[in-house]
Write an enzyme that holds these catalytic residues in place. Structure first.
Site, mmCIF file in Angstrom:
data_model
loop_
_atom_site.group_PDB
_atom_site.id
_atom_site.type_symbol
_atom_site.label_atom_id
_atom_site.label_comp_id
_atom_site.label_asym_id
_atom_site.label_seq_id
_atom_site.Cartn_x
_atom_site.Cartn_y
_atom_site.Cartn_z
ATOM 1 N N GLY A 107 -1.416 21.623 20.087
ATOM 2 C CA GLY A 107 -2.239 20.467 21.443
ATOM 3 C C GLY A 107 -3.104 21.633 21.638
ATOM 4 O O GLY A 107 -3.267 23.000 22.028
ATOM 5 N N GLN A 145 -9.414 25.539 27.167
ATOM 6 C CA GLN A 145 -8.905 26.205 26.208
ATOM 7 C C GLN A 145 -10.593 27.075 25.428
ATOM 8 O O GLN A 145 -9.754 27.590 25.218
ATOM 9 C CB GLN A 145 -7.483 26.293 25.732
ATOM 10 C CG GLN A 145 -6.502 26.113 27.061
ATOM 11 C CD GLN A 145 -5.036 25.026 25.382
ATOM 12 O OE1 GLN A 145 -5.480 24.234 25.459
ATOM 13 N NE2 GLN A 145 -3.792 26.582 25.098
ATOM 14 N N CYS A 149 1.998 28.589 25.451
ATOM 15 C CA CYS A 149 0.601 27.677 25.174
ATOM 16 C C CYS A 149 0.057 28.825 24.696
ATOM 17 O O CYS A 149 -0.203 30.544 24.923
ATOM 18 C CB CYS A 149 0.547 27.903 26.849
ATOM 19 S SG CYS A 149 -0.675 27.420 27.171
ATOM 20 N N LEU A 150 -1.053 28.232 24.220
ATOM 21 C CA LEU A 150 -2.380 29.239 23.322
ATOM 22 C C LEU A 150 -2.846 30.725 24.405
ATOM 23 O O LEU A 150 -3.061 31.343 24.367
ATOM 24 C CB LEU A 150 -3.027 28.498 22.786
ATOM 25 C CG LEU A 150 -2.507 27.820 21.016
ATOM 26 C CD1 LEU A 150 -3.977 26.903 20.647
ATOM 27 C CD2 LEU A 150 -1.660 28.709 20.246
ATOM 28 N N HIS A 185 1.858 18.526 28.417
ATOM 29 C CA HIS A 185 1.470 19.920 28.495
ATOM 30 C C HIS A 185 -0.503 19.391 28.229
ATOM 31 O O HIS A 185 -0.849 20.287 29.187
ATOM 32 C CB HIS A 185 2.425 20.497 27.683
ATOM 33 C CG HIS A 185 1.805 21.648 27.652
ATOM 34 N ND1 HIS A 185 2.268 23.033 27.670
ATOM 35 C CD2 HIS A 185 0.542 22.620 26.698
ATOM 36 C CE1 HIS A 185 1.982 24.269 27.396
ATOM 37 N NE2 HIS A 185 1.002 24.186 26.681
ATOM 38 N N GLU A 186 -0.817 19.090 27.731
ATOM 39 C CA GLU A 186 -2.033 19.175 27.248
ATOM 40 C C GLU A 186 -2.854 18.475 28.498
ATOM 41 O O GLU A 186 -3.829 19.340 28.868
ATOM 42 C CB GLU A 186 -2.452 18.805 26.209
ATOM 43 C CG GLU A 186 -2.128 19.278 24.495
ATOM 44 C CD GLU A 186 -2.739 20.564 24.527
ATOM 45 O OE1 GLU A 186 -3.109 21.697 25.033
ATOM 46 O OE2 GLU A 186 -1.305 21.211 24.549
ATOM 47 N N HIS A 197 -3.346 20.602 31.005
ATOM 48 C CA HIS A 197 -4.185 21.305 31.304
ATOM 49 C C HIS A 197 -5.656 20.571 31.936
ATOM 50 O O HIS A 197 -6.245 21.505 32.255
ATOM 51 C CB HIS A 197 -4.965 21.960 29.610
ATOM 52 C CG HIS A 197 -3.886 23.365 29.547
ATOM 53 N ND1 HIS A 197 -4.410 24.078 29.760
ATOM 54 C CD2 HIS A 197 -2.791 23.121 28.205
ATOM 55 C CE1 HIS A 197 -3.895 24.901 29.293
ATOM 56 N NE2 HIS A 197 -2.794 24.363 28.210
#
Length: 195
Positions: A45, A50, A107-108, A149-150, A153
């Protein structure tokens, strides 16, 4: 185009995103670029903040959860995720329900840190696709978790916000290091406090 991933500590990750208008952006191109960026970082995701964009867009591709190695048990592959690849534009979670369950998230934007996060098992969401078609759908299990989760953000929330106080204290130095660029990642990143 592969964007650098914005690292923890950048203010854009804490800023609520704005809704976009129909013809404001080339949504197909943005979606393609986000998928390419996500794949190059081995993510499932990726949200617009991000990549440094303060807009309500995220992409998901959970097909890695549906794939299994020869060594895996049949149960470890979630075949319901085989086709779960979507772009969510202007999403709004309408309802969350079901029993909360824990899963170790990462998380990235926060490489090298993982932690158990409890989330409701089911959600209902309204969103648009790149053709500007509107949908209202229900998701559960891992698909719901990836969306949650996304979606966080887009609200300026990160998975580390859900961790217990003791765990937060334990990772505090690691988070500071990430914001300064003192971290190993297999993908390009943009660091807010790199000297």
């Amino acid at each position: 185009m592969i964007y650098p991933i914005v690292a923890y500590g950048d203010p854009i990750l804490r800023k609520p995103t704005r809704f976009i208008e129909k013809d404001e952006l080339d949504l197909k191109k943005l979606s393609e670029d986000m998928f390419e960026t996500m794949r190059s970082a081995n993510g499932v995701g990726l949200a617009a903040p991000q990549i440094g964009m303060n807009i309500r867009v995220f992409v998901v591709d959970a097909t890695p959860f549906a794939e299994k190695d020869e060594d895996d048990d049949e149960d470890e592959a979630d075949l319901s995720l085989a086709d779960f690849k979507k772009t969510f534009i202007n999403p709004e979670i309408l309802q969350e329900s079901g029993e909360e369950w824990a899963f170790e998230e990462g998380c990235l934007s926060i490489p090298g840190i993982r932690g158990d996060v409890y989330r409701p098992s089911t959600l209902r969401i309204r969103y648009r696709d790149v053709e500007w078609n509107e949908y209202e759908e229900e998701y559960s299990g891992m698909a719901a978790r990836i969306i949650q989760h996304e979606y966080d953000h887009l609200l300026g929330k990160l998975f580390v916000d859900y961790l217990p106080v003791l765990k937060k204290q334990f990772i505090k130095k690691k988070l500071t290091d990430i914001s300064k660029g003192n971290v190993d990642a297999d993908y390009r990143m943009r660091f807010p406090n790199r000297k």
